[in-house]
Scaffold this active site. Sequence first.
Site, PDB file in Angstrom:
ATOM      1  N   ASP A 270       0.821  -1.198   0.000  1.00 17.38           N
ATOM      2  CA  ASP A 270       0.000   0.000   0.000  1.00 17.38           C
ATOM      3  C   ASP A 270       0.866   1.265   0.000  1.00 17.38           C
ATOM      4  OD1 ASP A 270      -2.369   1.783   0.750  1.00 17.38           O
ATOM      5  OD2 ASP A 270      -3.276  -0.198   0.934  1.00 17.38           O
ATOM      6  N   HIS A 309      -3.734   6.148   3.404  1.00 16.54           N
ATOM      7  CA  HIS A 309      -4.535   5.018   2.937  1.00 16.54           C
ATOM      8  C   HIS A 309      -4.074   3.703   3.563  1.00 16.54           C
ATOM      9  CE1 HIS A 309      -5.701   1.887  -0.073  1.00 16.54           C
ATOM     10  NE2 HIS A 309      -6.812   2.597  -0.155  1.00 16.54           N
ATOM     11  N   SER A 481     -11.356  -0.552  -1.040  1.00 20.63           N
ATOM     12  CA  SER A 481     -10.117  -0.579  -0.244  1.00 20.63           C
ATOM     13  C   SER A 481     -10.398  -0.881   1.212  1.00 20.63           C
ATOM     14  CB  SER A 481      -9.400   0.778  -0.327  1.00 20.63           C
ATOM     15  OG  SER A 481      -8.608   0.889  -1.466  1.00 20.63           O
TER      16      SER A 481
END
Length: 540
Positions: A270, A309, A481
Amino acid sequence: MEVWVRRHLQHLRTTFWSCLHPRKRANAKMKTAIASLLLVLGGARSTRAVLGGEQPEPEAVSRVRNETSGESRTESQAYIFAMKRGTKSREKMEWACGMKQEVENWNVTTATASERCLLRPGACHHVYWTTVEGFSGLFTDEEVQTIKECFEEELDYLEIDGMVEKTEVVGRQLPELQVESQAFPKVGESDVVTSKDLEARDALAQSLQGEFHVTDEMVKSATVKEQPLPTALWNLDRIDQRDLPLDMTFRYGTSASSESGVGVTIYVLDSGVRISHQEFRYWERDESRASYGYNFVDNIYEADDCDGHGTHVAATAVGRIVGVAKSAKVVSVRVLGCAGVGAVSDVVAGLDWIAKHAHKPAIVTMSLGIRVGEWSTVMEAAVSTLMREHNIAVIVASGNSAMDACNVAPANLPETITVGACDLASKFSSEAGNESPYEWSNTGHCVDIFAPGVDVYSACGGHERCQQVTDDSYTWASGTSMAVPLVAGVVANILERFPTENIYDLKTRLLTTSTVETLQLIGQREGTPNRVLYSRMNAG
């Protein structure tokens, strides 16, 4: 004529898959054949075909990441070269890329040929030899021709280095929760709620640090634990029960398993992870269950998060308050930049690194994907090899384009656990409400299971996500996600009890114990599964 043929072969490769039957996953052999044909014709140039049109290479792909190369964007192109498996070309690749002084098993006939095959310093960025065999970097047309000549029959195919993106929906309005007690965020202050707000569902409930004192041994114990939840953590509330409405409690653990992921490691491929966040700490000692793997964006060890994220994803998977597998460890493998965008070559490097360094039982989360209509044979091969040959489960996002997930990589792969996002209309109320796939979630036969992915509350690790990034800051996020780490957490809990289970049996166990027939699928694509993640599978 040659350029025309190359461009139209790229167009063929892009559009061919949209014509496939929606219930079938993309055929990797056919894509490899097309890639090989591109190799014969000399590869593609500096533009890529995207759904029939052309656009310039994105900066994340064509950027010159090694200033010593001395080449500008107009003079070089980012490529990935894949070698045929079993050709034992590792030493030769390392020598050509300047990583090795000499090669014992490679006889170069003349000094001139030897010098010709040695590539320009800094041209290569990565050399792969575990999940795939090959290398990537920025090369001129002349260097591409040199590579073809030097590797001859060893070279399987080449592809232009593509772009991957996080599978998060950006720009969605944050939820506005009514203030019921100190446990709930106030309107306009949803991004500054501390752990104290998350540790009790209201002022009268037992707090996780009060009467119901939490210890690491308690979390790891093979007993049923009950965590009172604030409304914000509706995603945890949903997955531990079959029926609605939500009961504001997250239950985990049985007499046979702690259901906290003990002994399991989740590798988050990620944007990095803020490993100092309190969600990753043990309850009774100031140590973290999170660590750095490697940062392939900057080619350094420290895989910190500047987007947020990856931190959000990691905490949903293993966070001690907001997570599912509360005792599992997490390793940050950074492949996305600060805007949540990265290069396919870095993703392949990350997968290759995990294959070499993974502490098993292991799981990989890929809350990312290639843009719709684009493909990467080498990335799909790396994911498949990691699963088949290394027995590492890979959980991937279906994507947020409101289309068939079979048209998205790596969601199209049959070995992966592909996750769609679902939403509950009554998630912030005490009513039952309708449950359906999120309006932007990709659907269809290639989706294996759905998990909550709308308005998910988790750790904040990016400055654009919360007013102040600290080790006790939280924020909202939406998209497929956010559904991926919930599934990863449940898979970690399964692996705690069955640590040697193969990936195929693991996937079967996950799917056969899911909650079925609760999603409203009217108008959805044929083959879309009516399965919602269920976390209490060890309880029967």
